[in-house]
Design a protein around this motif. Structure first.
Motif, PDB file in Angstrom:
ATOM      1  N   GLU A 105     -24.469 -14.016   0.390  1.00 30.05           N
ATOM      2  CA  GLU A 105     -24.865 -12.832   1.431  1.00 30.05           C
ATOM      3  C   GLU A 105     -26.164 -13.477   1.847  1.00 30.05           C
ATOM      4  OE1 GLU A 105     -24.575  -9.230  -0.287  1.00 30.05           O
ATOM      5  OE2 GLU A 105     -22.502  -9.181  -0.057  1.00 30.05           O
ATOM      6  N   GLU A 149     -33.343 -14.891   2.063  1.00 28.19           N
ATOM      7  CA  GLU A 149     -32.898 -14.756   0.756  1.00 28.19           C
ATOM      8  C   GLU A 149     -31.274 -14.900   0.759  1.00 28.19           C
ATOM      9  OE1 GLU A 149     -34.766 -11.359  -0.842  1.00 28.19           O
ATOM     10  OE2 GLU A 149     -32.757 -10.472  -1.321  1.00 28.19           O
ATOM     11  N   LYS A 173     -28.149  -8.073   6.188  1.00 24.18           N
ATOM     12  CA  LYS A 173     -27.324  -9.109   5.898  1.00 24.18           C
ATOM     13  C   LYS A 173     -26.304  -9.779   6.697  1.00 24.18           C
ATOM     14  CE  LYS A 173     -23.721  -8.179   3.948  1.00 24.18           C
ATOM     15  NZ  LYS A 173     -22.296  -8.259   3.886  1.00 24.18           N
ATOM     16  N   ARG A 222     -31.227  -2.461   7.722  1.00 19.00           N
ATOM     17  CA  ARG A 222     -32.127  -1.393   7.788  1.00 19.00           C
ATOM     18  C   ARG A 222     -32.676  -1.173   8.958  1.00 19.00           C
ATOM     19  NH1 ARG A 222     -32.852  -2.862   2.099  1.00 19.00           N
ATOM     20  NH2 ARG A 222     -31.959  -0.808   0.961  1.00 19.00           N
TER      21      ARG A 222
HETATM   22  N1  UDP Z   1     -27.120  -5.430   2.223  1.00 20.87           N
HETATM   23  C1  UDP Z   1     -25.711  -5.437   2.583  1.00 20.87           C
HETATM   24  N2  UDP Z   1     -24.531  -5.632   1.614  1.00 20.87           N
HETATM   25  C2  UDP Z   1     -24.933  -5.615   0.445  1.00 20.87           C
HETATM   26  C3  UDP Z   1     -26.723  -5.842   0.200  1.00 20.87           C
HETATM   27  C4  UDP Z   1     -27.399  -5.675   1.106  1.00 20.87           C
HETATM   28  O1  UDP Z   1     -25.137  -5.147   3.660  1.00 20.87           O
HETATM   29  O2  UDP Z   1     -24.173  -6.047  -0.563  1.00 20.87           O
HETATM   30  C5  UDP Z   1     -28.101  -5.301   3.281  1.00 20.87           C
HETATM   31  C6  UDP Z   1     -28.767  -3.729   3.163  1.00 20.87           C
HETATM   32  O3  UDP Z   1     -28.145  -2.981   3.913  1.00 20.87           O
HETATM   33  C7  UDP Z   1     -30.069  -4.262   3.761  1.00 20.87           C
HETATM   34  C8  UDP Z   1     -30.277  -5.586   3.267  1.00 20.87           C
HETATM   35  O4  UDP Z   1     -29.048  -6.142   3.213  1.00 20.87           O
HETATM   36  O5  UDP Z   1     -30.367  -3.988   5.054  1.00 20.87           O
HETATM   37  C9  UDP Z   1     -31.237  -5.810   2.090  1.00 20.87           C
HETATM   38  O6  UDP Z   1     -30.488  -5.164   1.040  1.00 20.87           O
HETATM   39  P1  UDP Z   1     -31.355  -5.164  -0.403  1.00 20.87           P
HETATM   40  O7  UDP Z   1     -31.196  -6.606  -1.012  1.00 20.87           O
HETATM   41  O8  UDP Z   1     -32.693  -4.518  -0.105  1.00 20.87           O
HETATM   42  O9  UDP Z   1     -30.059  -4.319  -1.139  1.00 20.87           O
HETATM   43  P2  UDP Z   1     -30.007  -2.853  -1.178  1.00 20.87           P
HETATM   44  O10 UDP Z   1     -31.002  -2.111  -1.453  1.00 20.87           O
HETATM   45  O11 UDP Z   1     -29.410  -2.416   0.338  1.00 20.87           O
HETATM   46  O12 UDP Z   1     -28.859  -2.658  -2.019  1.00 20.87           O
END
Ligand code: UDP
Length: 236
Positions: free
Chosen positions: A90, A119, A177, A200
């Motif tokens: 991811e 990341e 992502k 987001r």
């Molecule tokens: N995201 C996603 N799928 C996942 C994890 C994250 O689409 O399995 C997207 C999420 O919507 C956000 C970005 O990646 O826009 C960063 O997500 P984060 O790591 O902060 O995790 P989250 O809080 O969304 O679980």
């Protein structure tokens, strides 16, 4: 092109074979999950909005030289895409602190970074998608060093292009992502989706959340946020 057997059902999409071994059909569902599938629900109309928004944005990206899996939108919910082997990473790009970045490092949401943060997480539900670096990914043979370099470069280009498109629509791109895949001839292409489920989006003026955080955090107005993003991006 003829739709054949269902190959796979994920949390938000189903994938069907076609009579062409290089082409599959993705069908977007209204089902929503969060927190590793522990929270489940339905967001009425989401499948259609995510399908059409993803295709609109991927088309824009491909016009700017980013290779994608998109072939053709077939209906409101269904799209023909190139069959790929998904690279099990991811790829997350962040412009502003939010979500797991804020909780992991103990900082508030809303810090604007000087440079975007790229990341990687290992796409593995049982292990809860653990964060990893380039060396981990290479050691685990998830991708080669060269593929990771190309993925990082494309992710940053995509960030620039998406930020510009969204900013014209009055939307701030906080984070998102991506998933990449390899076609049968080894070409690396952008796959999966680009939607309020995977990004987001904050209203540039008010900071109002226009994405799946409304569902994750029980903020209400979930359907309306998706409809508002459809209006801003697709103009309807
Ligand atoms: N995201 C996603 N799928 C996942 C994890 C994250 O689409 O399995 C997207 C999420 O919507 C956000 C970005 O990646 O826009 C960063 O997500 P984060 O790591 O902060 O995790 P989250 O809080 O969304 O679980």
């Amino acid at each position: 092109m003829e739709k054949r057997a269902q190959l796979y059902e994920g949390k938000a999409k189903k994938v069907y074979a076609t009579d062409d071994p290089e082409i599959v059909i993705v069908s977007y569902k209204d089902d929503a999950t969060a927190f590793d599938g522990k929270k489940k629900g339905t967001i009425q109309g989401k499948g259609s909005i995510n399908n059409r928004m993803t295709n609109h944005l991927m088309k824009m990206l491909s016009e700017h030289g980013i290779p994608t899996h998109l072939i053709e939108e077939l209906s409101d919910r269904e799209t023909a895409v190139r069959k790929v082997r998904i690279v099990p990473l991811e790829v997350i790009v962040r412009n502003i602190s939010a979500g797991h970045f804020a909780s992991r490092y103990g900082v508030p949401e809303g810090i604007v970074f000087d440079d975007p943060v790229v990341e990687f997480s290992y796409k593995n539900d049982e292990l809860h998608d653990p964060l990893l670096n380039d060396d981990h990914a290479v050691a685990l043979k998830l991708a080669s060093r060269d593929e990771i370099a190309r993925i990082r470069k494309m992710a940053l280009q995509i960030n620039g292009l998406l930020k510009a498109t969204l900013s014209e629509a009055g939307v701030t791109l906080v984070d998102f992502k991506l998933e990449f895949g390899k076609t049968s001839d080894g070409t690396l292409v952008l796959a999966d989706e680009i939607s309020p489920d995977t990004c987001r989006f904050w209203d540039s003026q008010t900071g109002e959340k226009l994405d799946k955080d409304r569902f994750r955090r029980d903020l209400g107005g979930v359907e309306d946020a998706y409809i508002e993003m459809r209006r801003r991006i697709l103009g309807e």
